[in-house]
Design an enzyme around this catalytic site. Sequence first.
Site, PDB file in Angstrom:
ATOM      1  N   ARG A  23       0.859  -1.121  -0.028  1.00  6.86           N
ATOM      2  CA  ARG A  23      -0.079   0.089   0.194  1.00  6.86           C
ATOM      3  C   ARG A  23       0.786   1.199   0.086  1.00  6.86           C
ATOM      4  O   ARG A  23       1.933   1.130   0.405  1.00  6.86           O
ATOM      5  CB  ARG A  23      -0.751   0.034   1.184  1.00  6.86           C
ATOM      6  CG  ARG A  23      -1.804  -1.079   1.347  1.00  6.86           C
ATOM      7  CD  ARG A  23      -2.643  -1.196   2.521  1.00  6.86           C
ATOM      8  NE  ARG A  23      -3.347   0.107   2.909  1.00  6.86           N
ATOM      9  CZ  ARG A  23      -4.278   0.797   1.985  1.00  6.86           C
ATOM     10  NH1 ARG A  23      -5.302  -0.281   1.462  1.00  6.86           N
ATOM     11  NH2 ARG A  23      -5.068   1.622   2.524  1.00  6.86           N
ATOM     12  N   CYS A  41      18.233 -14.721   8.617  1.00  7.35           N
ATOM     13  CA  CYS A  41      18.726 -14.122   7.227  1.00  7.35           C
ATOM     14  C   CYS A  41      18.442 -15.674   6.285  1.00  7.35           C
ATOM     15  O   CYS A  41      18.844 -16.680   6.775  1.00  7.35           O
ATOM     16  CB  CYS A  41      20.473 -13.895   7.244  1.00  7.35           C
ATOM     17  SG  CYS A  41      20.947 -13.913   5.375  1.00  7.35           S
ATOM     18  N   ASN A  72      14.569 -15.935  -6.936  1.00  6.67           N
ATOM     19  CA  ASN A  72      14.201 -14.538  -5.953  1.00  6.67           C
ATOM     20  C   ASN A  72      13.112 -14.840  -5.478  1.00  6.67           C
ATOM     21  O   ASN A  72      11.980 -15.177  -6.263  1.00  6.67           O
ATOM     22  CB  ASN A  72      14.338 -13.450  -6.932  1.00  6.67           C
ATOM     23  CG  ASN A  72      14.216 -12.173  -6.290  1.00  6.67           C
ATOM     24  OD1 ASN A  72      13.468 -11.914  -5.580  1.00  6.67           O
ATOM     25  ND2 ASN A  72      15.407 -11.286  -6.250  1.00  6.67           N
ATOM     26  N   GLY A 155      20.542  -0.515  -3.597  1.00  4.06           N
ATOM     27  CA  GLY A 155      19.312  -1.376  -3.926  1.00  4.06           C
ATOM     28  C   GLY A 155      19.455  -2.633  -3.171  1.00  4.06           C
ATOM     29  O   GLY A 155      18.371  -3.414  -3.439  1.00  4.06           O
ATOM     30  N   ALA A 156      20.423  -3.301  -2.601  1.00  3.56           N
ATOM     31  CA  ALA A 156      20.330  -4.335  -1.761  1.00  3.56           C
ATOM     32  C   ALA A 156      19.206  -4.177  -0.771  1.00  3.56           C
ATOM     33  O   ALA A 156      19.284  -3.503   0.026  1.00  3.56           O
ATOM     34  CB  ALA A 156      21.809  -4.675  -1.111  1.00  3.56           C
ATOM     35  N   HIS A 160      23.154 -10.107   3.330  1.00  2.00           N
ATOM     36  CA  HIS A 160      24.286 -11.043   2.992  1.00  2.00           C
ATOM     37  C   HIS A 160      24.688 -11.189   1.616  1.00  2.00           C
ATOM     38  O   HIS A 160      23.841 -11.419   0.576  1.00  2.00           O
ATOM     39  CB  HIS A 160      23.317 -12.522   3.361  1.00  2.00           C
ATOM     40  CG  HIS A 160      24.235 -13.746   3.289  1.00  2.00           C
ATOM     41  ND1 HIS A 160      24.230 -14.656   4.291  1.00  2.00           N
ATOM     42  CD2 HIS A 160      25.094 -14.321   2.321  1.00  2.00           C
ATOM     43  CE1 HIS A 160      24.965 -15.957   4.114  1.00  2.00           C
ATOM     44  NE2 HIS A 160      25.473 -15.444   2.959  1.00  2.00           N
ATOM     45  N   HIS A 162      25.394 -11.352  -2.058  1.00  2.00           N
ATOM     46  CA  HIS A 162      24.812 -12.255  -3.154  1.00  2.00           C
ATOM     47  C   HIS A 162      24.912 -11.424  -4.586  1.00  2.00           C
ATOM     48  O   HIS A 162      25.018 -10.295  -4.688  1.00  2.00           O
ATOM     49  CB  HIS A 162      23.315 -12.525  -2.758  1.00  2.00           C
ATOM     50  CG  HIS A 162      22.395 -11.332  -2.708  1.00  2.00           C
ATOM     51  ND1 HIS A 162      22.066 -10.316  -1.542  1.00  2.00           N
ATOM     52  CD2 HIS A 162      21.518 -10.792  -3.418  1.00  2.00           C
ATOM     53  CE1 HIS A 162      21.532  -9.325  -1.702  1.00  2.00           C
ATOM     54  NE2 HIS A 162      21.006  -9.600  -3.074  1.00  2.00           N
ATOM     55  N   HIS A 236      40.649 -11.173 -27.276  1.00  2.00           N
ATOM     56  CA  HIS A 236      39.151 -11.128 -27.563  1.00  2.00           C
ATOM     57  C   HIS A 236      38.143 -12.097 -27.213  1.00  2.00           C
ATOM     58  O   HIS A 236      38.737 -13.137 -27.229  1.00  2.00           O
ATOM     59  CB  HIS A 236      39.106 -10.857 -28.944  1.00  2.00           C
ATOM     60  CG  HIS A 236      37.774 -10.731 -29.507  1.00  2.00           C
ATOM     61  ND1 HIS A 236      36.990  -9.408 -29.672  1.00  2.00           N
ATOM     62  CD2 HIS A 236      37.012 -11.411 -30.006  1.00  2.00           C
ATOM     63  CE1 HIS A 236      35.883  -9.603 -30.057  1.00  2.00           C
ATOM     64  NE2 HIS A 236      35.894 -10.722 -30.421  1.00  2.00           N
TER      65      HIS A 236
END
Lengths: 332, 332
Positions: A23, A41, A72, A155-156, A160, A162, A236
Amino acid sequence: MPELRWGPLRRRWVIVAPERGKRPSDFRAPASSPANNPDACPFCPGNEHLTPPEIARLPGPEGGWRVRVVPNKFPALSPGPPREPPGGEFFQRAPGLGAHEVVIDSPDHHRDLDELPLEQVRSVVDMYLRRLAALSSDPRFCYVQLFKNHGREAGASLSHPHTQIIATPVLPPEAEARLTAARDFHSAHGQCLVCELARRELEAGKRVVMNGEHFLLLSPYDARGPFELLILPREHESHFTRLSQPAAFAHTLREALSRLRTLLGDVPYNFVLYTAPQGPDWPGVEAWYHWHLEIIPRLTKLAGFEWGTGMFINPMPPELAAEYLREAKSGG
Amino acid sequence: MPELRWGPLRRRWVIVAPERGKRPSDFRAPASSPANNPDACPFCPGNEHLTPPEIARLPGPEGGWRVRVVPNKFPALSPGPPREPPGGEFFQRAPGLGAHEVVIDSPDHHRDLDELPLEQVRSVVDMYLRRLAALSSDPRFCYVQLFKNHGREAGASLSHPHTQIIATPVLPPEAEARLTAARDFHSAHGQCLVCELARRELEAGKRVVMNGEHFLLLSPYDARGPFELLILPREHESHFTRLSQPAAFAHTLREALSRLRTLLGDVPYNFVLYTAPQGPDWPGVEAWYHWHLEIIPRLTKLAGFEWGTGMFINPMPPELAAEYLREAKSGG
């Protein structure tokens, strides 16, 4: 199910992925720090039941694991039926088809990649390769993005350490821009853009942080922010999944992050991989695309000017950033 | 002097604007909240001597001012000699020629636009028009970007409400993308893209927040984040500087910000204006470009995925955001 949307003003896809029941007041609340309590965690050993069913693991001693991959819990995109090609509509939408995986870097809640033993970083890189290969060969997906969010400012949402992998059913605009730049350069000059970039940066020297046998670490000429870094394979190589020197890459990545820590402390950062896509859409890509990885310390805010124009303002010249980073001794 | 740089991987200009003497530890320090002490605030009445020399003002009672415009003390771009066209070099650079101005919205340190009387907001809009007209007609500049940073998360370094204007010697990529989209649509369909967007949004209704006589306020179909808003003039108008209904625009902008405050509190946000450039580079632009203003509440973090791909993940469908905002009573 998440949804992809395309609008006519910006002509870029957006992922609309509602988190159930959220909300306005949930957005309004000040963002808290990532949970830092190993007991709660979901990525810590002993709490494996808190994640969705495991996708892959590298086994560790005594029935444990060294690296784990799980879906996720709040996926930006989810597996589903094959996409229909978008029509020529004014507003376009497509199912939010994809995959969103989390690579848990190690059982250690407190140590980021640069603080782990080199063999562990090598194991993480092996897992990147394995999951990227699996997702890249899935014909439902168009592109696979590997990235890391470290720290709340980057943005984590979990502390822990990852890494994340998102497979998308459309080619992201930034990937397309880089593919096009490399293809155009190859057409015009008959050589690989990134090979030429490496040659010129080595000649100039002043933006080079580490000149390894297999990898070059530098702060790019057009760095968008302070201490931005670029890792390039010297030979390359078009697809990261064909990485020929995984141990040297693990060393370079670890060293880059370690030097940032020495200089800046536990700095929030993102890293993002740019690699050639699989599939027939980019003929000859092996010849002209050259994978690279960018590390972006999040030291400046994205404000209205950057948001509105797409142009960044960098208060730290990359030549000076490289000088500081050459001097910063690695902690490891 | 700031410098513009263009690199071959991204093919986009970056502004390198070193702040004199800034060291790594200055970036490392946690960003403090914007100064909130009116005594030390350079934008408060009585402290006019703390800003660089004034560019413009709207006079207020007793020798005071209602709106003031001053140069940014740390300009991203600075006036200078005419630019030379960039060459076809591998790494390109150009002088950081431009202008960076700050519009101080009112003498009141504590009240943002939506909390000020409508007549004051109208005065601010008049000042936007005056400065945009002056900078747009300067042949050294290619584009003029108006934007606002409100709150630390949105990049504001001073809390006294203000708006910024940056004139650039190159066309920013986001402005170019929108101009191209509008021109392409007009070529294909013989009509203005934004007029058509307004027609469709009014027909659909579900993303419309306010349907005024002169302006439409909506959450766009492809909103990049929660509660993103778009303000459009209902009548076709290419250049913001030709704004025919300034009072109605001031009302709409104030109302939009007020509803965000009612719903979300003192939310950090940016707003950015997209308007047609002056000059001969876009023939016929009056017919096919339609200015618009975006308001972006900064409620989600830009993380590695967004950074790497250029695709946004929005956890709040705009239809739902519009429903909340239709119900949110304006505070004013």
